[in-house]
Design a protein around this motif. Structure first.
Motif: not given
Length: 506
Positions: A97, A101-102, A121, A123, A125, A127, A138, A163, A314
């Motif tokens: 994860k 997230n990148h 992203t 995962c 989430k 940003l 973020d 994350p 988040s």
């Protein structure tokens, strides 16, 4: 094939416009991609400053994704020397994860940042994109933007994008000093069978259907704006246990002071209000002197709460309160009564003139308030006041008191002249009191003004003091100082329904 179609679409649009206006079209120039750097994987491998990120891509089996995906990608690559704390204790799923997230499955140029607020992203989430004092993602600084490659873009950033949990996840693991609110909200979770998403597997020997069962959880507090939803933004206000206990003590002292009986059901009412006021749809700075409306329609006033700290998550912000307030107006409602219970002096209350009066003066009642009974006040000028209490009468309860909770109200009533046997009111104005507090001077009630629309109206703001009990009202005939009162002549005044409407009792 997908990239060929994208190329064709962009080439066709170039026939009717000088340039393509979206990031995917911007990615292509003529018949060639706007890149000479190979794939994103090759770009990362060629740049030594991202080797720590590259190592984690290898460990999580995500390196191949950066050259084999059919999507055009944006990769947020953290520079070496910024490994997140606790990386060595993360399990495989947490590391995956972290890497995901990148990565975003769309092309995002830095020149488009000022039009963006959030970026999704892999995962699941989001940003936050910020543009104050240079761009950041973020809260992480953008160092080397727009490194274009065959299958997407790399943005070099100054730190890792760990994350963040969402508000619901924070609530589930909230520290024990928030346990009163945490446990009260989570206790409202109800787990039920999801017949829509459960798959039928077969039928047993008794003819009963059995499923690959899916369960769903509902919560009457959270479902109006569920803080587990990642693509929404929420503000969540949660008082710590000390703040809740102080609120309870303060509320009990208030009710004790006005002699209003209370018990455990009242505490449940206060808790229910706190829970329903906790979630606000959107983000706020919670500045002084403002009021925000929760997803359940309750107003949370900033001047009555105290924020100890806030935590960005988040899908929003958690505001941790060291002081909380439940509005007093939970206990206020409109008080309506007719002056059935009269007293002429300071002695005990006596019944208002018999109920036959209401039949005899039906036309007067209509003038005061349609379909509302009224009382006839007959007073001698030698006894120039009338007092009555807030009582009501109905078939179920008979004659019963209408207690009024001390606080702020708008009082509304109306007086009208009444002529009977040639005797009518001769006083142009009367004074109106509640609990010995002067409320209004009422004018326009002389004979001949019987049908006016404005005469005799009371409509003013007051503050009732004392305890929770029926209020005492008084109507006085004013006489100028030094002027003798006339002889024993009757004054007949009709008074209709009296209404006390609560105003601001927050």
């Amino acid at each position: 094939m997908k990239r060929q179609l994208l190329y064709i679409a962009c080439a066709l649009s170039a026939l009717i416009a000088t340039a393509c206006g979206d990031p995917v079209n911007d990615y292509y120039v003529g018949k060639n991609k706007n890149s000479t750097e190979g794939t994103i994987r090759e770009g990362l491998e060629a740049k030594g400053e991202y080797s720590e990120f590259l190592d984690l891509l290898v460990e999580t089996d995500m390196l191949g994704f950066l050259e084999g995906s059919d999507d055009l990608l944006t990769v947020w690559a953290p520079v070496n020397g910024s490994l997140p704390a606790g990386l060595e204790t993360m399990d495989a799923d947490e590391k995956l994860k972290l890497v995901q997230n990148h990565i975003s499955t769309s092309i995002i140029y830095s020149r488009n940042f000022d039009r963006l607020k959030r970026v999704k992203t892999l995962c699941e989430k989001y940003l936050d994109v910020e543009s104050a004092d240079g761009f950041s993602i973020d809260g992480v600084e953008l160092l080397s933007p727009d490194m274009i490659h065959d299958n997407g873009i790399i943005h070099g950033i100054s730190d890792w994008l760990v994350p963040r949990i969402n508000i619901y996840q924070w609530l589930e693991q909230a520290p024990d000093n928030f346990s009163m609110m945490r446990d009260s909200i989570l206790k409202r979770n109800t787990r039920t069978f999801d017949d829509v998403n459960s798959t039928i597997l077969g039928v047993d020997e008794n003819g009963r259907i059995y499923y690959d069962t899916v369960w769903k959880t509902t919560n009457d507090i959270l479902d109006a704006g569920h803080p587990a939803i990642e693509n929404e933004r929420y503000s969540f206000f949660i008082p710590d246990n000390a703040a809740v206990r102080a609120m309870i003590e303060d509320y009990e002292a208030f009710l004790d002071g006005v002699q209003y009986e209370h018990g455990d059901e009242d505490k449940a009412l206060w808790f229910d209000w706190l829970m329903r006021a906790a979630i606000y749809n959107g983000t706020t700075d919670f500045g002084a002197g403002t009021s925000i409306r929760s997803v359940h329609g309750l107003n949370l006033r900033t001047d009555y709460q105290q924020v100890d700290s806030r935590e960005v998550l988040s899908n929003g912000v958690v505001f941790k309160l060291s002081k909380c307030h439940v509005p007093r107006d939970l206990y206020y409602d409109t008080r309506i009564f007719n002056p059935y219970y009269i007293r002429v002096d300071r002695g005990g209350p006596t019944p208002n003139p018999g109920l036959d009066y209401f039949e005899n003066i039906a036309d007067l009642a209509y003038q005061l308030d349609e379909n509302t009974e009224c009382a006839l006040l007959q007073f001698l000028t030698s006894n120039s006041y009338y007092r009555f209490l807030s009582y009501n009468f109905n078939d179920e309860e008979g004659l019963h008191p209408v207690p009024v909770l001390p606080g702020k109200y708008n009082v509304r009533a109306r007086l009208r002249n009444f002529v009977n046997g040639g005797i009518s009111n001769q006083t142009d104005s009367l004074h109106f009191y509640i609990n010995d507090q002067h409320i209004a001077k009422v004018t326009g009630i002389l004979t001949g003004q019987y049908n006016t629309e404005t005469g005799g109206i009371i409509a003013t703001d007051i503050e009732v003091t004392g305890i929770y009990e029926p209020v005492e009202m008084e109507i006085r005939i004013p006489y100028p100082t030094g002027v003798a009162e006339p002889g024993n002549e009757y004054r007949r005044i009709g008074i209709g329904r009296v209404t006390l409407v609560p105003t601001d009792n927050y």
